[in-house]
Design a protein around this motif. Structure first.
Motif, PDB file in Angstrom:
ATOM      1  N   GLN A  79      -2.101   0.698   5.003  1.00  0.00           N
ATOM      2  CA  GLN A  79      -0.178   0.717   5.137  1.00  0.00           C
ATOM      3  C   GLN A  79      -0.110  -0.676   6.160  1.00  0.00           C
TER       4      GLN A  79
ATOM      5  N   THR B 167       3.004  -2.477   5.152  1.00  0.00           N
ATOM      6  CA  THR B 167       4.602  -1.908   5.854  1.00  0.00           C
ATOM      7  C   THR B 167       4.950  -1.683   7.177  1.00  0.00           C
TER       8      THR B 167
ATOM      9  N   GLN C 195      10.329   0.189   5.624  1.00  0.00           N
ATOM     10  CA  GLN C 195       9.151   0.980   4.275  1.00  0.00           C
ATOM     11  C   GLN C 195       8.222   1.790   5.003  1.00  0.00           C
TER      12      GLN C 195
END
Length: 352
Positions: free
Chosen positions: A109, A112, A117
């Motif tokens: 991830q 983000t 987000q």
């Protein structure tokens, strides 16, 4: 090399182990063959050794008994140090299992992270790698907890990062080792209580004397500090006060002056980003009175505008940059000429 009859001094500290003691002692390669060692012990450490050895009186025992007591105390210190390191290792092993999964989540991830987000799991994963410092002072004495209990709380707080059976088995194995270590500590504590550990029944008179010695040493240190401060104040009074004018330095950044490497072949006149060092000023105030006279460098020495821009000396005082590079520059070897005798000293016969 030490002389055959050299005499060394060995000191003890409260955190020293037998390994440290032996390493220091065996710097004398000729121990027992002419070389000797004197053991220096401060009163605080002497009190710790005496308590460990059953309130042993240093002056009432032989040197052999004294050394045996010191070595035994050092061996126990080593055990305590290794126990502390073992506890830290268990905690780091659990965090290692947890942080591996947290790192994998951050890699997946990564686009983000740091944005709105970002998921809660990614934020918690990032928080695992932060070591926060807590400066709060508790107003009560913290309750004692068994080490296995602390590890269990650590596991419960990070249970969401234990993603598979292998992670849970690794953590459970570490927890069992910590529980076994707690049981061993409990057994040792029971043996100490049954043998009337002298640390539990400490003589109040000895403690009072120990505290009195500490207080006396602190008072002596304070007196020495006061004397040193008085001497510094007297020296400061005798010295003439230096006149210091606080300057307001300008911090506005000037745009860099660009120049191409090919411009070097055209001679100094084509380089607008350079000027002669003799025109270098730090700061010239109104009417050019307080800035001082510039140093008369040879005419062939030039300075870059990117090091110090000439406009700065007209506006305000600025701090100088460090010189990063000095370049010897010869546009054409055929045009080398002798420098005029306008400069004295070593520059007279220089060529440029």
């Amino acid at each position: 090399h030490h002389t055959p009859t050299a005499r060394a001094v060995l000191t003890l500290s409260k955190d020293m182990t037998f390994r440290d003691y032996a390493q220091g002692a065996f710097r004398m390669r000729g121990i027992g063959r002419g070389q000797t060692i004197d053991l220096f012990i401060i009163p605080e450490v002497k009190q710790l050794v005496s308590q460990f050895c059953g309130n042993m009186r240093f002056g009432a025992v032989s040197d052999k008994q004294l050394l045996s007591g010191v070595c035994a105390w050092l061996v126990v210190n080593a055990m305590k140090s290794e126990t502390t390191q073992s506890s830290m290792l268990y905690e780091q092993c659990i965090l290692n299992v947890v942080r591996k999964n947290a790192f994998k989540a951050l890699v997946q991830q990564r686009h983000t992270v740091g944005t709105a987000q970002a998921s809660d799991f990614a934020i918690k994963s990032l928080d695992l790698f932060r070591e926060r410092l807590d400066f709060a002072v508790e107003n009560t004495v913290p309750l004692w907890k068994r080490f296995s209990q602390k590890l269990q709380e650590l596991i419960n707080n990070n249970s969401e990062f234990l993603l598979n059976l292998a992670d849970n088995e690794a953590v459970d194995r570490i927890r069992k080792l910590a529980s076994w270590m707690d049981k061993e500590r409990d057994t040792t504590a029971l043996i100490d209580l049954s043998s009337n550990d002298p640390n539990e029944d400490e003589n109040p008179e000895h403690e009072k004397a120990f505290n009195a010695e500490q207080l006396q040493e602190q008072e002596q240190e304070q007196e020495q500090e006061q004397e040193q401060e008085q001497e510094k104040e007297e020296e400061a009074e005798n010295q003439e006060e230096e006149i210091f004018t606080k300057k307001k330095y300008a911090t506005k950044r000037q745009e860099d002056s660009l120049w191409t490497f090919n411009d070097l072949a055209d001679g100094p006149n084509s380089l607008t980003a350079f000027y002669k060092c003799s025109k270098f000023y730090i700061y010239k105030d109104v009417m050019f009175l307080g800035g001082g006279n510039p140093i008369q460098f040879p005419s062939y020495l030039m300075m870059s505008e990117n090091l110090f821009h000439r406009v700065w000396c007209m506006t305000a005082a600025r701090r100088l940059k460090n010189v990063i590079m000095i370049m010897e520059w010869i546009p054409h070897t055929k045009t080398l000429t002798s420098v005029n005798g306008d400069v004295d000293g070593i520059y007279q016969n220089y060529t440029a």
